[in-house]
Design a protein around this motif. Structure first.
Motif, PDB file in Angstrom:
ATOM      1  N   ASP A   1       0.831  -1.210   0.000  1.00 50.71           N
ATOM      2  CA  ASP A   1       0.000   0.000   0.000  1.00 50.71           C
ATOM      3  C   ASP A   1       0.864   1.257   0.000  1.00 50.71           C
ATOM      4  N   LEU A   2       1.913   1.236   0.803  1.00 49.24           N
ATOM      5  CA  LEU A   2       2.791   2.402   0.856  1.00 49.24           C
ATOM      6  C   LEU A   2       3.526   2.610  -0.467  1.00 49.24           C
ATOM      7  N   GLN A   3       3.883   1.521  -1.153  1.00 47.84           N
ATOM      8  CA  GLN A   3       4.540   1.661  -2.444  1.00 47.84           C
ATOM      9  C   GLN A   3       3.600   2.270  -3.485  1.00 47.84           C
ATOM     10  N   LYS A   4       2.339   1.846  -3.441  1.00 53.09           N
ATOM     11  CA  LYS A   4       1.370   2.402  -4.398  1.00 53.09           C
ATOM     12  C   LYS A   4       1.172   3.896  -4.173  1.00 53.09           C
ATOM     13  N   LYS A   5       1.149   4.297  -2.907  1.00 52.20           N
ATOM     14  CA  LYS A   5       0.933   5.708  -2.602  1.00 52.20           C
ATOM     15  C   LYS A   5       2.155   6.566  -2.911  1.00 52.20           C
ATOM     16  N   ASN A   6       3.353   5.925  -3.016  1.00 51.18           N
ATOM     17  CA  ASN A   6       4.584   6.691  -3.216  1.00 51.18           C
ATOM     18  C   ASN A   6       5.269   6.362  -4.547  1.00 51.18           C
ATOM     19  N   ASP A   7       4.504   5.813  -5.493  1.00 51.04           N
ATOM     20  CA  ASP A   7       5.028   5.526  -6.837  1.00 51.04           C
ATOM     21  C   ASP A   7       6.272   4.633  -6.795  1.00 51.04           C
ATOM     22  N   ASN A   8       6.208   3.616  -5.931  1.00 52.13           N
ATOM     23  CA  ASN A   8       7.315   2.650  -5.788  1.00 52.13           C
ATOM     24  C   ASN A   8       8.639   3.320  -5.427  1.00 52.13           C
ATOM     25  N   LYS A   9       8.563   4.324  -4.580  1.00 46.30           N
ATOM     26  CA  LYS A   9       9.772   5.021  -4.146  1.00 46.30           C
ATOM     27  C   LYS A   9       9.873   5.096  -2.625  1.00 46.30           C
ATOM     28  N   HIS A  10       9.117   4.221  -1.963  1.00 44.98           N
ATOM     29  CA  HIS A  10       9.161   4.210  -0.498  1.00 44.98           C
ATOM     30  C   HIS A  10      10.320   3.315  -0.058  1.00 44.98           C
ATOM     31  N   ILE A  11      11.394   3.929   0.435  1.00 48.98           N
ATOM     32  CA  ILE A  11      12.630   3.195   0.722  1.00 48.98           C
ATOM     33  C   ILE A  11      12.430   2.182   1.838  1.00 48.98           C
ATOM     34  N   TYR A  12      11.753   2.585   2.910  1.00 45.18           N
ATOM     35  CA  TYR A  12      11.613   1.696   4.057  1.00 45.18           C
ATOM     36  C   TYR A  12      10.723   0.496   3.744  1.00 45.18           C
ATOM     37  N   ALA A  13       9.747   0.707   2.844  1.00 46.08           N
ATOM     38  CA  ALA A  13       8.898  -0.423   2.441  1.00 46.08           C
ATOM     39  C   ALA A  13       9.723  -1.469   1.699  1.00 46.08           C
ATOM     40  N   PHE A  14      10.624  -1.020   0.823  1.00 44.98           N
ATOM     41  CA  PHE A  14      11.526  -1.952   0.156  1.00 44.98           C
ATOM     42  C   PHE A  14      12.399  -2.696   1.179  1.00 44.98           C
ATOM     43  N   TYR A  15      12.878  -1.941   2.146  1.00 48.00           N
ATOM     44  CA  TYR A  15      13.777  -2.521   3.147  1.00 48.00           C
ATOM     45  C   TYR A  15      13.061  -3.596   3.968  1.00 48.00           C
ATOM     46  N   ILE A  16      11.850  -3.298   4.415  1.00 43.59           N
ATOM     47  CA  ILE A  16      11.101  -4.271   5.225  1.00 43.59           C
ATOM     48  C   ILE A  16      10.714  -5.492   4.397  1.00 43.59           C
ATOM     49  N   LYS A  17      10.296  -5.276   3.143  1.00 40.64           N
ATOM     50  CA  LYS A  17       9.946  -6.424   2.297  1.00 40.64           C
ATOM     51  C   LYS A  17      11.174  -7.319   2.076  1.00 40.64           C
ATOM     52  N   GLY A  18      12.334  -6.688   1.890  1.00 42.80           N
ATOM     53  CA  GLY A  18      13.546  -7.485   1.750  1.00 42.80           C
ATOM     54  C   GLY A  18      13.859  -8.275   3.006  1.00 42.80           C
ATOM     55  N   SER A  19      13.648  -7.680   4.180  1.00 41.19           N
ATOM     56  CA  SER A  19      13.902  -8.378   5.445  1.00 41.19           C
ATOM     57  C   SER A  19      12.955  -9.556   5.619  1.00 41.19           C
ATOM     58  N   VAL A  20      11.674  -9.362   5.273  1.00 41.70           N
ATOM     59  CA  VAL A  20      10.693 -10.451   5.380  1.00 41.70           C
ATOM     60  C   VAL A  20      11.059 -11.593   4.442  1.00 41.70           C
ATOM     61  N   LEU A  21      11.431 -11.262   3.212  1.00 35.87           N
ATOM     62  CA  LEU A  21      11.803 -12.302   2.244  1.00 35.87           C
ATOM     63  C   LEU A  21      13.067 -13.037   2.672  1.00 35.87           C
ATOM     64  N   ALA A  22      14.026 -12.309   3.253  1.00 37.39           N
ATOM     65  CA  ALA A  22      15.253 -12.960   3.728  1.00 37.39           C
ATOM     66  C   ALA A  22      14.952 -13.915   4.870  1.00 37.39           C
ATOM     67  N   ASP A  23      14.052 -13.508   5.784  1.00 37.97           N
ATOM     68  CA  ASP A  23      13.675 -14.393   6.887  1.00 37.97           C
ATOM     69  C   ASP A  23      12.981 -15.654   6.383  1.00 37.97           C
ATOM     70  N   ALA A  24      12.279 -15.536   5.262  1.00 37.79           N
ATOM     71  CA  ALA A  24      11.572 -16.683   4.703  1.00 37.79           C
ATOM     72  C   ALA A  24      12.470 -17.557   3.843  1.00 37.79           C
ATOM     73  N   GLY A  25      13.748 -17.194   3.689  1.00 32.93           N
ATOM     74  CA  GLY A  25      14.669 -17.984   2.896  1.00 32.93           C
ATOM     75  C   GLY A  25      14.664 -17.666   1.420  1.00 32.93           C
ATOM     76  N   ARG A  26      13.947 -16.634   1.017  1.00 30.83           N
ATOM     77  CA  ARG A  26      13.898 -16.227  -0.399  1.00 30.83           C
ATOM     78  C   ARG A  26      14.982 -15.163  -0.618  1.00 30.83           C
ATOM     79  N   ILE A  27      16.219 -15.627  -0.632  1.00 28.46           N
ATOM     80  CA  ILE A  27      17.359 -14.720  -0.571  1.00 28.46           C
ATOM     81  C   ILE A  27      17.478 -13.884  -1.836  1.00 28.46           C
TER      82      ILE A  27
END
Length: 446
Positions: free
Chosen positions: A42-68
Motif C-alpha cells: 500500500d505504501l509503495q502504491k501511494k509513493n510511486d514505488n519510491k518508499h525506501i523503508y517499504a523496500f527494506y522491510i519487504k527485503g527483510s521479510v523475504l530474507a527471513d523466509a529464505g527467499r534470498i
C-alpha cells in the motif's frame, strides 16, 4: 464525538497524513509478516514505488523466509533510491553470506564500512566471519579486535577467542573469554566454550564453574554436558558422568562423542553389553570416525573378542595411520590370536611414538613373554629412563615396571645398577622370592 480505539483509528486511516514507517516496523518485529507485506505494498502504491523503508522491510521479510534472491532485489532497490545508506548494503552483504558467496559478502561489508559514519561492531564481526570462511584467519583476528573495541559485546569477544584459538594462541583466547565473561552477561554457548578451553588449558576448577553455570542457564546444553561428563570421567566419578552424558544425548541423540564416552563409562561400570551397544551406535553414526572405531576395538579387546577387535582397529588405523595407540592395540589383538605379525605391529607402534613409556612397556612385556630376555631388559631400561625424566611419572607404570624387572630377574636376566635402582624395584624383587609362583603376564596385562 465517538471515541475510536487504536485499531479502529488505524483502520479508518486516521494517521494517513503522517508517516506509517513505525507501523511497518512494529508489524515486522511482531512477526505479522503477511500484514506487513500488505502495508508495504500500500505504501509503495501511494509513493510511486519510491518508499525506501517499504523496500527494506519487504527485503527483510523475504530474507527471513529464505527467499534470498528476491530479498537481494528489494535491497538493491533501496540502494538505487538512496545509495549512501549503509543499512541496505549491510543487508545485501548478509544475504550474500547466507548464499555462501563470502568474497562478495566481504567486499559489500567493506563498502558499507566506508559509508558508515561511526564504527560499527556488526560490520566488523561480519568481516571477521567472512575472512574465517575464506581461510584468512590472521586478518580476521584484526577485524574481531576492532569489533571488540567498537563495543561488539559477547559476539565480538567470543568470535575473537575462537579465531585466536584457531591460530594456536590459547592464552589470548582465554583472555578474550575472560574479558567477555567479566564485561557482559554471556549466554550458555560462550560459557561452555570458555569452560572447555579452561579444561584443555589445565584449569579444571574454573572449567567446572563455567560448565556448571552454562548448564544452570540451559540444562539441556549439549556441549557443556559433554565437557562436564568428560571431566567427571577423568576423576572416576562414573555415576555423575553417566547422568551428564544422558543429558547430552537427550539434546543431541546422534552425538558420536557422547555415545563413545557413554560406552567407555559403562565399561568402567562393567556393563559390557550396554557399552558395546553405545560404541557400535557411535560407529554407525560416524563410520569414518577413527576415534570411534578405536574405542570400539578397545572395548572388544576388554570383552575378550580379539578377532572383532582386530577388524575395528584395522579400520581405525586405516583412517588414522599415525595413531600409535591404535597400532599398539592391533599388536595386542594379533598376539591374542597367536599371529606372528604382532611383533611387526609392536615395532611400528614404537616407531610412531618412541618416547611413550606405555608403548615401550608393552614392547618389553612382549619380548618377555616370547623369551627374549635381553631385548626385554633393554626396553625396560628405556622405560626406566623415560619415567625418571618425567616430572610426574605414572605410578601404575612404575609399579608394572618393577614387577616386570622382578620377573626378568628370576628368569635369569642380569639387571644393571641403573635398572635395579628404579623406584619400587627393590621392593618388587624382595616380594617375589624364587619360591613364589611364576609371573605369567598375558598380553597388555601390564
Amino acid at each position: 464525538m465517538k471515541k475510536l480505539s487504536l485499531t479502529e483509528a488505524l483502520t479508518d486511516n486516521v494517521l494517513d497524513n503522517g508517516s506509517q514507517d513505525w507501523l511497518l516496523h512494529a508489524r515486522y518485529v511482531r512477526g505479522e509478516h503477511a500484514q506487513c507485506l500488505d502495508l508495504a505494498d500500500d505504501l509503495q502504491k501511494k509513493n510511486d514505488n519510491k518508499h525506501i523503508y517499504a523496500f527494506y522491510i519487504k527485503g527483510s521479510v523475504l530474507a527471513d523466509a529464505g527467499r534470498i534472491q528476491e530479498a537481494l532485489e528489494k535491497f538493491h532497490s533501496c540502494l538505487r533510491l538512496q545509495p549512501r545508506d549503509p543499512e541496505p548494503l549491510k543487508q545485501v552483504a548478509k544475504c550474500l553470506y547466507k548464499q555462501g558467496r563470502y568474497q562478495l559478502s566481504y567486499e559489500a561489508y567493506l563498502e558499507a564500512d566506508k559509508l558508515s559514519q561511526h564504527p560499527d561492531a556488526d560490520i566488523y564481526c561480519a568481516l571477521a566471519e567472512c575472512l574465517w570462511n575464506l581461510g584468512d584467519v590472521d586478518h580476521g583476528v584484526e577485524w574481531a579486535r576492532s569489533a571488540v573495541q567498537a563495543g561488539g559485546g559477547e559476539r565480538a569477544s567470543s568470535l575473537l577467542a575462537k579465531m585466536l584459538l584457531a591460530t594456536n594462541n590459547v592464552n589470548g583466547a582465554l583472555a578474550a573469554y575472560d574479558e567477555a565473561l567479566s564485561a557482559h552477561a554471556c549466554g550458555a554457548d560462550t560459557m561452555a566454550a570458555a569452560g572447555a578451553l579452561r579444561l584443555r588449558a589445565g584449569d579444571p576448577r574454573r572449567a567446572f564453574q563455567l560448565l556448571g553455570a552454562a548448564l544452570a542457564q540451559q540444562p539441556s546444553h549439549h556441549a557443556a554436558a559433554l565437557a562436564l561428563a568428560a571431566m567427571m570421567l577423568q576423576h572416576k566419578d562414573i555415576d555423575a558422568s553417566l547422568a551428564r552424558l544422558k543429558t547430552a544425548l537427550t539434546a543431541h541423540p546422534e552425538c558420536v562423542a557422547a555415545h563413545t564416552n557413554l560406552g567407555l563409562a559403562l565399561i568402567a561400570k562393567k556393563k559390557f553389553v550396554a557399552a558395546l551397544t553405545c560404541l557400535q551406535r557411535a560407529v554407525w553414526a560416524a563410520p569414518l570416525n577413527g576415534r570411534a572405531a578405536h574405542d570400539l576395538g578397545l572395548a572388544l579387546l576388554v570383552c575378550k573378542r580379539p578377532t572383532s577387535a582386530f577388524c575395528r582397529l584395522a579400520a581405525a588405523a586405516a583412517l588414522q595411520p599415525s595413531q600409535p595407540y591404535t597400532v599398539l592395540l592391533i599388536a595386542i589383538a594379533l598376539e591374542r590370536l597367536d599371529d606372528s605379525r604382532s611383533d611387526a605391529a609392536y615395532a611400528r607402534a614404537v616407531r610412531l611414538s618412541p618416547q611413550d613409556p606405555l608403548i615401550r612397556m608393552n614392547m618389553a612385556g612382549r619380548h618377555a613373554r616370547t623369551g627374549r630376555l635381553s631385548q626385554a631388559l633393554e626396553e625396560a631400561e628405556i622405560v626406566g629412563e623415560l619415567l625418571r625424566g618425567d616430572e610426574t611419572p605414572d605410578p601404575h607404570l612404575s609399579s608394572s615396571l618393577a614387577s616386570l624387572l622382578a620377573a626378568l630377574h628370576y628368569a635369569g636376566a642380569q639387571l644393571s645398577e641403573s635398572t635395579s635402582s628404579l623406584p619400587d624395584a627393590d621392593s618388587a624383587l624382595s616380594a617375589n622370592s624364587p619360591a613364589s609362583d611364576d609371573v605369567n603376564m598375558g598380553p597388555d596385562e601390564v
